[in-house]
Design a protein around this motif. Structure first.
Motif, PDB file in Angstrom:
ATOM      1  N   VAL A 255       8.816  26.647  30.448  1.00 22.94           N
ATOM      2  CA  VAL A 255       8.308  27.723  29.602  1.00 22.94           C
ATOM      3  C   VAL A 255       9.124  27.781  28.324  1.00 22.94           C
ATOM      4  CG1 VAL A 255       7.714  30.167  29.445  1.00 22.94           C
ATOM      5  CG2 VAL A 255       7.716  29.038  31.672  1.00 22.94           C
ATOM      6  N   SER A 256       8.433  27.747  27.207  1.00 19.64           N
ATOM      7  CA  SER A 256       9.059  28.036  25.918  1.00 19.64           C
ATOM      8  C   SER A 256       8.792  29.507  25.638  1.00 19.64           C
ATOM      9  CB  SER A 256       8.465  27.150  24.825  1.00 19.64           C
ATOM     10  OG  SER A 256       8.785  27.638  23.541  1.00 19.64           O
ATOM     11  N   VAL A 257       9.821  30.352  25.762  1.00 21.55           N
ATOM     12  CA  VAL A 257       9.592  31.798  25.720  1.00 21.55           C
ATOM     13  C   VAL A 257       9.494  32.359  24.309  1.00 21.55           C
ATOM     14  CG1 VAL A 257      10.609  32.250  27.972  1.00 21.55           C
ATOM     15  CG2 VAL A 257      12.075  32.207  25.950  1.00 21.55           C
ATOM     16  N   GLY A 258       9.928  31.596  23.299  1.00 19.51           N
ATOM     17  CA  GLY A 258       9.804  32.074  21.925  1.00 19.51           C
ATOM     18  C   GLY A 258      10.546  33.365  21.687  1.00 19.51           C
ATOM     19  N   ASN A 259       9.837  34.364  21.148  1.00 24.27           N
ATOM     20  CA  ASN A 259      10.476  35.643  20.801  1.00 24.27           C
ATOM     21  C   ASN A 259      10.693  36.550  22.006  1.00 24.27           C
ATOM     22  OD1 ASN A 259      10.223  34.621  18.253  1.00 24.27           O
ATOM     23  ND2 ASN A 259       8.852  36.209  17.473  1.00 24.27           N
TER      24      ASN A 259
ATOM     25  N   ASP B 291       7.429  39.862  25.593  1.00 28.29           N
ATOM     26  CA  ASP B 291       7.038  40.407  26.897  1.00 28.29           C
ATOM     27  C   ASP B 291       7.738  39.663  28.024  1.00 28.29           C
ATOM     28  OD1 ASP B 291       5.672  41.842  28.887  1.00 28.29           O
ATOM     29  OD2 ASP B 291       4.083  40.343  28.957  1.00 28.29           O
ATOM     30  N   VAL B 292       7.252  38.484  28.372  1.00 32.58           N
ATOM     31  CA  VAL B 292       7.853  37.719  29.463  1.00 32.58           C
ATOM     32  C   VAL B 292       9.237  37.244  29.036  1.00 32.58           C
ATOM     33  CG1 VAL B 292       7.695  35.622  30.867  1.00 32.58           C
ATOM     34  CG2 VAL B 292       5.649  37.004  30.432  1.00 32.58           C
ATOM     35  N   SER B 293      10.232  37.598  29.849  1.00 39.59           N
ATOM     36  CA  SER B 293      11.623  37.286  29.528  1.00 39.59           C
ATOM     37  C   SER B 293      12.185  36.302  30.537  1.00 39.59           C
ATOM     38  CB  SER B 293      12.451  38.571  29.546  1.00 39.59           C
ATOM     39  OG  SER B 293      12.524  39.084  30.873  1.00 39.59           O
ATOM     40  N   GLY B 294      13.422  35.898  30.296  1.00 38.71           N
ATOM     41  CA  GLY B 294      14.096  35.039  31.253  1.00 38.71           C
ATOM     42  C   GLY B 294      14.261  35.710  32.606  1.00 38.71           C
ATOM     43  N   ASN B 295      14.478  37.026  32.613  1.00 41.36           N
ATOM     44  CA  ASN B 295      14.594  37.747  33.880  1.00 41.36           C
ATOM     45  C   ASN B 295      13.299  37.676  34.682  1.00 41.36           C
ATOM     46  OD1 ASN B 295      17.240  38.529  33.332  1.00 41.36           O
ATOM     47  ND2 ASN B 295      16.630  40.460  32.396  1.00 41.36           N
ATOM     48  N   ASP B 296      12.160  37.819  33.998  1.00 39.77           N
ATOM     49  CA  ASP B 296      10.870  37.708  34.677  1.00 39.77           C
ATOM     50  C   ASP B 296      10.692  36.324  35.285  1.00 39.77           C
ATOM     51  OD1 ASP B 296      10.025  40.321  33.958  1.00 39.77           O
ATOM     52  OD2 ASP B 296       9.407  39.602  31.993  1.00 39.77           O
ATOM     53  N   LEU B 297      11.054  35.300  34.536  1.00 42.34           N
ATOM     54  CA  LEU B 297      10.894  33.930  35.026  1.00 42.34           C
ATOM     55  C   LEU B 297      11.793  33.679  36.233  1.00 42.34           C
ATOM     56  CD1 LEU B 297      10.725  32.080  31.601  1.00 42.34           C
ATOM     57  CD2 LEU B 297       8.836  32.483  33.183  1.00 42.34           C
ATOM     58  N   LEU B 298      13.012  34.216  36.196  1.00 46.68           N
ATOM     59  CA  LEU B 298      13.894  34.059  37.350  1.00 46.68           C
ATOM     60  C   LEU B 298      13.251  34.651  38.602  1.00 46.68           C
ATOM     61  CD1 LEU B 298      17.415  34.891  35.853  1.00 46.68           C
ATOM     62  CD2 LEU B 298      16.592  32.664  36.594  1.00 46.68           C
ATOM     63  N   LEU B 299      12.630  35.809  38.470  1.00 50.91           N
ATOM     64  CA  LEU B 299      11.986  36.437  39.619  1.00 50.91           C
ATOM     65  C   LEU B 299      10.818  35.609  40.122  1.00 50.91           C
ATOM     66  CD1 LEU B 299      12.129  40.135  38.398  1.00 50.91           C
ATOM     67  CD2 LEU B 299      13.310  39.201  40.373  1.00 50.91           C
ATOM     68  N   PHE B 300      10.100  34.952  39.223  1.00 49.99           N
ATOM     69  CA  PHE B 300       9.008  34.076  39.653  1.00 49.99           C
ATOM     70  C   PHE B 300       9.559  32.843  40.362  1.00 49.99           C
ATOM     71  CE2 PHE B 300       6.172  30.465  38.991  1.00 49.99           C
ATOM     72  CZ  PHE B 300       4.970  30.965  39.477  1.00 49.99           C
TER      73      PHE B 300
END
Length: 926
Positions: free
Chosen positions: A397-401, A404-413
């Motif tokens: 994932v390239s999260v950009g700015n 909304d979706v953050s690194g914390n959200d991705l960790l939970l996924f």
């Protein structure tokens, strides 16, 4: 009176999600967006008087059962008086939160305090019928109890009809320890507001499941639209659309382009609204001025996830910041999740979906490594290198700015993703570091997290007016955060891939003992130097193992460790020696180092090394170093036992050290957050509040207030007071007996000893008078003199705290007095501290060996130092106004005799509201 609903709800009045002109006392910091267990989002905010129309409609649409559960009778509308009572509240004795989704009021949770001691505070929750079962009721329970807890309310009473099983289930699922009594068909349920371990675990599990569900449309969409798909293959929209097609995406794909009817032989649509089928995920590749309208159309279509490739938002500043805020408001109001804006996309290599939704030219191989990059350009390079090094990717994932979706959200996924075993992060900034630490610490116990954090030097510098503040830096904060959370920090992309290649393919080392086999003495020496410089051990092999190895080698070989088989060693020797070393319990990891001495036997030796690795025990870590400018031959690679191959031993040693550190972190207990029964937060809070009266600026507490605050937390201080004449100083000397210390009190005297503002060990009236004149003359703005009982002997240490604007409070420990800044021997941890954190801080400071009685010196009371650190952490936790603190020096007496703070400064600032992101962590809050 409580109800939870399960019937239809069709309001037609839009309710504002945010309040522009709030009433008096409105707690704006409790407005939030949260994720529900079905993956949709909801806005939670305090109720306001203007919500009367929406609330009336909410009641009008209740089913008969819901109305009966809520009011104990069927009630179709509220009177004007009731509407005023329910919406015009004081936000203290009366509090209510509303849940808003799709512009509709879909839930209400409230409490009302009572003069009846048997009732205390009565609580009630109602959720719209059509929204029941999504977690709104549970979320309202969590937030109402958290708000009440912040105000000191310890207990709720709920009156629940005996057949309202749904509400009872919500309370139980939220982890609360309920007590209930029934009378005439009505349960009186008592609910403690305390965040017990069971409540906290319920919040965490709800957060994990909800966040993962909300990201499913991004990673596993049933259908995709590309808005801005182009026939021009070189354009971003063309490249992204081509990648989706060429990657063999498993679902229907819809190009949206207002200027053409066909893209890649697929019929195109003028608008996403023209597509006559559901769309789960939309990629948006249009000029930034058109993004907001495009996202509104996505919301109207019912799209659940969007990836905004387009740039021109907060990264450009000015109007771009406002545009991004509006973009996020549209997304959140519609219950969507968004990656970006200003990103390169995402991909999921799971064969069940085959989602290549990024515009780069490289598609990496499938694997077990998940990766997030905050930089789009760097993301392209990362995918390129991962492919070249054969590091398989599960998702990228390239999260950009990160709007909304953050690194914390991705960790939970990724926590629950069965395809992911290792997580890589490239970070430029943090959203909520405290939340990151909590999530990463839990996930890191099962899946290693490797991170590169940019901005290590001057970008993190800031002005500070205390010893602690001047010693702290952004990079120290990041190191402290990562160390406490178990995140493996690397400093370069090369190291990122080296560590990843090891962790993704080999078992975690069981210890620091390394065995080395080579056919070249010089590189072996370099390898041993590299390993030992990294704190790894190259132990001498036992006589039995050496004899076993010697039987298989030339007499000229060395078998002590490293095993130097000399240049004539061939494939048989590598196979036999590696097998013996891998089977030995004398080492935890094995490195096979090979330099081709000629062109003969190169392939055969590579095969021998590979086969030995394939036969290795499952708990032995194996690495290869192949030193040849042409790189390692393909015959060295193994699909059965994937292992990393490095060009130089130094890289292998660094990667192995990171893996060993991670293994040791896994074995550490987590520690406990210690509470103290003898502290008095009310006294400390009153002193802080008095200092902040009539000021909007941060101020240093007066010495008497400092003493009072520290004393309220059980911190021992010498007797002291502020005087304004030499006669008063002499009177203090006669009062305490022995010797005293004089310290000038002045705004300019930050470091008093630097300007001659301190006079020590004064034991006679004449010395005191001379000392008084000396310190008063040392500064241009003296306001008085702090006279203090002189504490002799003991070791001097520093305990301090500094509020980092991004990471929250940092607590520091080091050698005290003037030496703390001279030799920079200081340890920092992110607040709050556990008992093990406090003890680790002491062991991390080299000079702290003095406290152990180094070279026959007097030992210090280390247990008392640990307790002092924990008491300071408790003080910081309870008083968010404290932003900077120096206890320097602190005198450490002999074991059992405690510590005494000799000099202290505390800086405080006004705080509005109860929510400070750097100091708070509410699960499920976006």
């Amino acid at each position: 009176m409580t109800a939870l609903c399960d019937n239809g709800f069709v309001p037609n009045t839009s309710i504002p999600t945010s309040i522009v002109d709030p009433p008096k006392g409105y707690p704006a910091d409790w407005e939030e967006d949260a994720v529900l267990k079905d993956g949709t989002t909801v806005r939670i905010r305090p109720i306001v008087p203007s919500d009367t129309v929406a609330l009336q409609e909410f009641v009008n649409n209740m089913s008969t059962e819901t109305s009966y559960f809520r009011f104990f009778r069927v009630k179709r509308e509220l009177t004007d008086e009731e509407l005023t009572t329910f919406t015009a509240i004081d936000y203290r004795d009366e509090m209510a939160f509303v849940a808003i989704a799709d512009g509709e009021l879909v839930g209400v949770g409230r409490y009302t305090t009572s003069d009846d001691e048997d009732v205390g505070a009565e609580v009630a929750f109602t959720v719209a019928d059509a929204r029941q079962g999504r977690g709104i009721g549970t979320l309202l329970v969590f937030r109402v109890t958290a708000y009440a807890r912040s105000l000191g309310i310890t207990e709720f009473k709920a009156f629940v009809l005996s057949d309202n099983h749904a509400m009872m289930r919500v309370f139980r699922n939220a982890g609360f320890m309920l007590t209930r009594e029934i009378d005439e068909g009505v349960y009186t349920v008592t609910i403690p507001t305390e965040e017990s371990e069971s409540v906290y675990e319920a919040e965490i599990e709800t957060e994990r499941m909800a966040t993962a569900a909300s990201l499913m449309p991004l990673f596993y969409p049933a259908s995709i639209a590309v808005i801005g798909a182009s026939r021009k293959k070189a354009s971003i929209g063309g490249r992204l659309f081509n990648n989706l097609i060429n990657g063999d995406y498993r679902g229907p794909l819809y190009p949206v382009n207002r200027k053409t009817s066909v893209v890649r032989s697929i019929p195109a649509f003028k608008s996403i609204l023209d597509i006559d089928a559901p769309v789960d995920l939309a990629f948006i590749v249009v000029p930034s001025p058109h993004v907001l309208d495009t996202v509104r159309e996505c919301a109207k279509k019912g799209v659940r996830g969007i990836v905004v490739i387009s740039a021109g938002f907060s990264e450009v500043g000015g109007a771009g910041i406002d545009a991004e805020a509006e973009l996020l408001e549209i997304v959140r109001s519609a219950g969507m999740r968004m990656v970006g804006p200003n990103c390169m996309g995402l991909l999921n290599t799971d064969p069940a979906i085959n989602l290549d939704g990024q515009f780069g030219p490289i598609t990496p191989p499938q694997g077990n490594v998940a990766m997030s990059s905050q930089s789009g350009a760097l993301g392209l390079a990362i995918l390129d290198y991962a492919t070249d090094l054969n590091i398989g990717i599960s998702t990228f994932v390239s999260v950009g700015n990160k709007a909304d979706v953050s690194g914390n959200d991705l960790l939970l996924f990724w926590e629950g993703d069965p395809n992911t075993d290792v997580i890589l992060l490239y970070l430029e900034s943090f959203g909520n570091p405290r939340r990151f630490a909590r999530i990463a610490r839990r996930i890191g116990k099962t899946k290693p997290i490797v991170a590169v954090k940019s901005g290590r030097t001057s970008a993190g510098a800031r002005a500070a007016s205390s010893h602690t503040g001047s010693l702290a830096s952004l990079d120290i904060a990041v190191d402290a955060l990562f160390e406490q959370a178990g995140v493996i920090r690397v400093t370069t992309l090369e190291e990122l891939f080296d560590v990843t290649a090891l962790l993704a393919n080999q078992p975690i080392p069981l210890g620091r003992r390394v065995g080395l086999v080579t056919n070249a003495g010089g590189p072996a020496i370099l390898a041993v130097d590299a390993l030992e410089s990294q704190g790894l051990e190259v132990p001498q092999f036992s006589d039995e193992l050496q004899a076993q190895l010697r039987d298989r080698l030339s007499p000229d070989a060395s078998v002590g460790n490293p095993v130097d088989m000399i240049a004539s060693a061939g494939p048989d020797q590598y196979r036999q020696i590696l097998t013996s070393m891998l089977e030995s319990d004398e080492i935890d990891a094995v490195i096979a180092l090979y330099i081709p001495a000629s062109t003969e036997g190169v392939i055969e030796t590579a095969v021998a090394i590979r086969e030995a690795a394939e036969a290795a025990p499952p708990d032995k870590t194996f690495l290869a170093v192949y030193m040849d400018s042409a790189g390692a031959p393909t015959e060295l690679a193994s699909e059965l036992a994937r292992f990393p191959t490095f060009a130089f031993p130094e890289r292998a040693a660094k990667a192995l050290r990171k893996a060993v550190d991670y293994a040791e972190w896994l074995q550490k207990p987590t520690g406990d957050h210690v509470t103290f029964d003898d502290v008095d937060p009310d006294v400390a809070g009153a002193l802080i509040a008095e200092a902040l009266t009539d000021t909007d600026e941060a101020v240093w507490l007066e010495p008497d207030a400092v003493d009072g605050v520290l004393g309220a937390y059980g911190i021992r201080l010498p007797r002291a007071r502020v005087v304004h004449t030499a006669d008063d100083a002499v009177a203090f000397l006669e009062e305490v007996g022995g010797s005293i210390v004089l310290k000038v009190v002045a705004p300019s005297a930050v470091h008093k000893s630097d300007v001659g503002g301190v006079a020590l060990d004064l034991g006679s009236p004449d010395e005191v008078r001379a000392g008084f004149d000396q310190v008063m003359a040392a500064v241009p703005d003296p306001e008085g003199v702090l006279v203090q009982e002189f504490v002799s002997g003991g070791h001097e240490i520093l305990i301090g705290m500094f509020e980092d604007p991004n990471f929250g409070p940092l607590i520091g420990f080091g050698l005290g007095g003037i030496f703390v800044e001279l030799i920079q021997d200081v340890a920092f941890k992110i607040h709050p501290l556990t008992d093990l954190d406090a003890r680790a801080m002491i062991s991390e400071v080299k000079s702290a060996r003095l406290l152990e009685g180094y070279r026959g010196g007097e030992p210090g009371d280390i247990d008392a130092v640990v307790e002092a650190l924990l008491r300071i952490s408790a003080l910081v936790e309870n008083h968010r106004e404290v932003i900077e603190m120096d206890l320097n020096p602190v005198k450490v007496a002999q074991p059992g005799e405690g510590v005494t703070v000799v000099d202290a400064r505390i800086k405080v600032r006004p705080v509005e509201g109860r929510w400070i992101p750097s100091r708070s962590d509410q699960p499920m809050r976006l």
